[in-house]
Design an enzyme around this catalytic site. Structure first.
Site: not given
Ligand code: GLP
Length: 243
Positions: A67, A136, A138, A143
């Site tokens: 992403d 959440n 995702h 989302e």
């Molecule tokens: C972002 C990314 C996700 C990732 C998420 C969790 O929203 N788009 O791909 O999994 O953050 O991040 P973290 O590993 O910092 O909790």
């Protein structure tokens, strides 16, 4: 679903790196989708170390990211492309022609998404999608409520995600773009193997929903439940449901 509990950050990173290297050993020209966030940092450190000591060779693999924020160029400090190049790709001997990252600053983001899907297809599809998890539920930027059949697309980020992703930034969520581009759940489920990394207290509820085994569109991670090759690596501190 294979669920591996890890008692320490070091065990978590090593277990994840072992899974990636096992896949690479089976198929040196592996096509891989990479996540951003805090969760994969230890994995990337392990992969850098193993490349540096010659324990692994990454030069035949092909690399994508999951992403990106719409509107950010690849040099922007918040750009996911920049994160992935800095944390991993620039350090493990990968040549540019084996890398295709989403172009956040594309003048036509929808057309960039279609081009991205064509690039994934031209590479033979994804062999391995490495995913983090949002609080959440995702995955990538899919989302709650997302269509589970979509391929790469532009999406509006929830307030919760923008706040979570602004952690540590002095300007707060005001600097996080409102829109992202993301591989869709359709793209991710087509990956031949999925490695889901779950770390952090705020993921407890989402992991618990996944472990109930019930598919729920409000929890995008549950879209992975029927995938035949899903491995989850999780902090053992998240074993109990909590309150
Ligand atoms: C972002 C990314 C996700 C990732 C998420 C969790 O929203 N788009 O791909 O999994 O953050 O991040 P973290 O590993 O910092 O909790």
């Amino acid at each position: 679903m294979q669920l591996l509990w890890c008692d320490s950050a070091d065990e978590f990173s090593r277990t994840a790196a072992d899974k990636v290297l096992e896949a690479l050993a089976r198929k040196p020209d592996l096509t891989v989708a990479l996540p951003t966030g805090r969760t994969p940092l230890g994995l990337y450190a392990q992969l850098r170390a193993r490349a540096a000591t010659g324990q692994a060779s990454f030069d035949r693999a092909r690399w994508f990211d999951l992403d990106e924020y719409v509107g950010l160029d690849s040099q922007h400090p918040l750009s996911y492309a920049r994160f992935i190049r800095t944390q991993l790709l620039a350090e493990i001997g990968v040549s540019d022609d084996h890398v295709r990252l989403l172009r956040g600053d594309a003048s036509d983001p929808e057309s960039e998404c279609r081009d991205y899907d064509r690039a994934i297809a031209a590479a033979g599809g994804l062999d391995l999608a490495i995913l983090g998890l949002g609080a959440n539920g995702h995955i990538a930027f899919n989302e709650p409520g997302s269509d589970w059949h979509r391929t790469t697309h532009v999406t509006e980020l929830t307030e919760q995600t923008r706040v979570a992703n602004s952690r540590g930034l002095s300007d707060g969520e005001s600097v996080i773009p409102r829109f992202g581009m993301t591989m869709g759940i359709g793209t991710l489920r087509e990956a031949r193997r999925i490695l889901l990394l779950v770390s952090g207290e705020e993921k407890r509820a989402a992991l618990q929903v996944l472990r109930t085994g019930t598919r729920d569109r409000n929890w995008p991670v549950t879209s992975l439940l029927r995938h035949p090759e899903l491995t989850v690596i999780a902090d053992s501190g998240l074993r109990s449901p909590g309150s």
